[in-house]
Design a protein around this motif. Sequence first.
Motif, PDB file in Angstrom:
ATOM      1  N   PHE A 151       0.827  -1.199   0.000  1.00 35.52           N
ATOM      2  CA  PHE A 151       0.000   0.000   0.000  1.00 35.52           C
ATOM      3  C   PHE A 151       0.865   1.254   0.000  1.00 35.52           C
ATOM      4  O   PHE A 151       1.953   1.278   0.587  1.00 35.52           O
ATOM      5  N   ASN A 160      -5.438   2.491   1.669  1.00 33.37           N
ATOM      6  CA  ASN A 160      -5.019   1.135   1.283  1.00 33.37           C
ATOM      7  C   ASN A 160      -4.941   0.972  -0.236  1.00 33.37           C
ATOM      8  O   ASN A 160      -5.505   0.041  -0.805  1.00 33.37           O
ATOM      9  N   SER A 162      -2.779  -0.066  -3.211  1.00 31.92           N
ATOM     10  CA  SER A 162      -1.584  -0.831  -3.546  1.00 31.92           C
ATOM     11  C   SER A 162      -1.016  -0.357  -4.890  1.00 31.92           C
ATOM     12  O   SER A 162      -1.763   0.129  -5.749  1.00 31.92           O
ATOM     13  N   GLY A 257      -1.436  -6.832   1.106  1.00 30.94           N
ATOM     14  CA  GLY A 257      -2.808  -6.410   1.386  1.00 30.94           C
ATOM     15  C   GLY A 257      -3.757  -6.516   0.197  1.00 30.94           C
ATOM     16  O   GLY A 257      -4.908  -6.923   0.344  1.00 30.94           O
ATOM     17  N   THR A 373     -12.202  -2.820  -2.298  1.00 29.48           N
ATOM     18  CA  THR A 373     -11.368  -2.735  -1.095  1.00 29.48           C
ATOM     19  C   THR A 373     -11.725  -3.814  -0.087  1.00 29.48           C
ATOM     20  O   THR A 373     -10.907  -4.196   0.718  1.00 29.48           O
ATOM     21  N   ARG A 376      -9.437  -6.945   0.761  1.00 26.28           N
ATOM     22  CA  ARG A 376      -8.199  -7.008   1.556  1.00 26.28           C
ATOM     23  C   ARG A 376      -8.410  -6.503   2.963  1.00 26.28           C
ATOM     24  O   ARG A 376      -7.489  -6.042   3.595  1.00 26.28           O
ATOM     25  N   ASN A 381       0.355  -5.895   5.711  1.00 23.69           N
ATOM     26  CA  ASN A 381       1.054  -5.145   4.686  1.00 23.69           C
ATOM     27  C   ASN A 381       2.480  -4.936   5.147  1.00 23.69           C
ATOM     28  O   ASN A 381       2.952  -3.838   5.341  1.00 23.69           O
TER      29      ASN A 381
END
Length: 410
Positions: A151, A160, A162, A257, A373, A376, A381
């Motif tokens: 992330f 968050n 990535s 994540g 979202t 995850r 992470n």
Amino acid sequence: MVPFPSLFALLPLASLSALVSAYDWIPDPAVPGSADGGWQELPQLPGADLITDFPIPGTSAVFPLYQSSGLDTAEVTRAIIVPGAEARDSWSYWITMQNIKMDLASTDSTFNPNTTSIMSPCFLSQNDITAGAGNANQLNWKGGDWFSGDFANGPTNGDNISSFDVLDALVNYYTNASMYPNIQAVVLAGHSAAGQIFQRYAAMRIPTINDDRVNYIVANPGSYLWLVTDRPHQNASCASVNVYDKYKYGLTGGIVGYSTGDFKNLGRDGVVSRYRGRNVHYALGTADNGPGDTGCEASTQGATHLERGDNFISMLNNSNGGMPSSHTVDMIEGVSHQQDQMFNSSQLRERLFKEVTATGSLQNSTTATAAPTGQRSSGSNDAPTAYSASVTLGIAGVAFLSILSGVALL
Ligand SMILES: *[C@@H]1O[C@H](CO)[C@@H](O)[C@H](O)[C@H]1NC(C)=O
Ligand SMILES: *[C@@H]1O[C@H](CO)[C@@H](O)[C@H](O)[C@H]1NC(C)=O
Ligand SMILES: *[C@@H]1O[C@H](CO)[C@@H](O)[C@H](O)[C@H]1NC(C)=O
Ligand SMILES: *[C@@H]1O[C@H](CO)[C@@H](O)[C@H](O)[C@H]1NC(C)=O
Ligand SMILES: *[C@@H]1O[C@H](CO)[C@@H](O)[C@H](O)[C@H]1NC(C)=O
Ligand SMILES: *[C@@H]1O[C@H](CO)[C@@H](O)[C@H](O)[C@H]1NC(C)=O
Ligand SMILES: *[C@@H]1O[C@H](CO)[C@@H](O)[C@H](O)[C@H]1NC(C)=O
């Protein structure tokens, strides 16, 4: 009257032919700042638009990138996405790819350069924002987190987002039929650190309908996401499978994540089988004898970039089903850790600019562009540990060192 004498007039005739070329070679600009302390700007490049606010679904933060300017999107049949390496020198990679494209166009009349869009995503660090290359609305990552798929660190930590989400957005952009109706191939071209992100993305990418036209070039990465728990070497510093096979080096725990929900559903076998079905193109410089990542996890894969690549290919060869039919291996003779010579090899020029792996026309997506979202929510992470020990270098140092020895780069 001409204010200055022409440069050509001052040169002896013999050297003239060396300067005349069918295309404008773009030199690497001097960029203020450094990989360590942060870049102070993203330079403007001839032939490219610098887009500073590419939208990424799931966040109000935006993403900077370079993209070929002035192309008719209906004429574009290929997109090459080529990030910078560990030094985040995205401009340099856009330039390399552009120079190769224009060289190809000048020597091969069947190749029309207007059909190929080159994009270089800029995965900035926090230091780049502070030093001036980026602004407060742009996504940025801690150290080498971006090449594991971790992330972003900012601007909004809890978003968050990535680096794989960013790649999803870029692939979705080029495979959107209402914008690029004739796209045949999206080629993700990665050398070194960018080879790392694409090899992992090939395993973790949540599929979309046009997955078959996505290609992953994995050139000289510092380490691989290994598919099995066995390793060719042992290292007492990471004797436990929970250490040497932890993501980003393997699939025993620490899953990034972006993938936690997906991995829970698919497990190792599902992820490996999906990876085997993708168009992955390994390229190894046969003189790339530098160690790159000096952590114990990487050392269990081999001592050098070349050895790790050879061992990874052997692992695939010896696996159930052998070398997947959609994977290719190119050995680039005599080349070390040098992106220009790797991408400019006859093998990679073909894969970058010519090869088509998908048949049929693009399908139209009606669904959202980013991974939800919710997938995850239980994500861990973990920051990679091996990276922090590595040396980061300014762009001049990178070029200098890689010419000298081909070492110390990921
Ligand atoms: C690629 O190779 C050609 C010769 O085949 C050379 O003229 C050109 O300068 C090279 N381009 C790059 C970016 O290294
Ligand atoms: C590519 O586009 C440019 C600018 O529109 C044009 O001048 C050139 O002729 C085109 N090249 C080809 C091969 O179509
Ligand atoms: C996809 O959308 C484009 C533009 O909206 C349209 O021209 C094309 O026919 C559609 N393709 C398919 C396979 O539905
Ligand atoms: C084992 O890992 C350590 C780092 O933890 C590294 O310094 C060492 O060189 C590795 N040993 C071998 C044989 O690769
Ligand atoms: C993998 O197998 C191919 C044939 O399928 C062979 O050409 C190649 O040398 C093998 N590579 C390694 C590293 O074992
Ligand atoms: C495709 O592009 C169009 C035009 O920019 C946009 O409205 C649409 O939302 C995009 N489709 C997807 C699936 O992202
Ligand atoms: C973001 O990820 C962290 C773990 O890395 C998790 O605790 C948190 O719930 C996630 N937030 C959202 C909005 O998904």
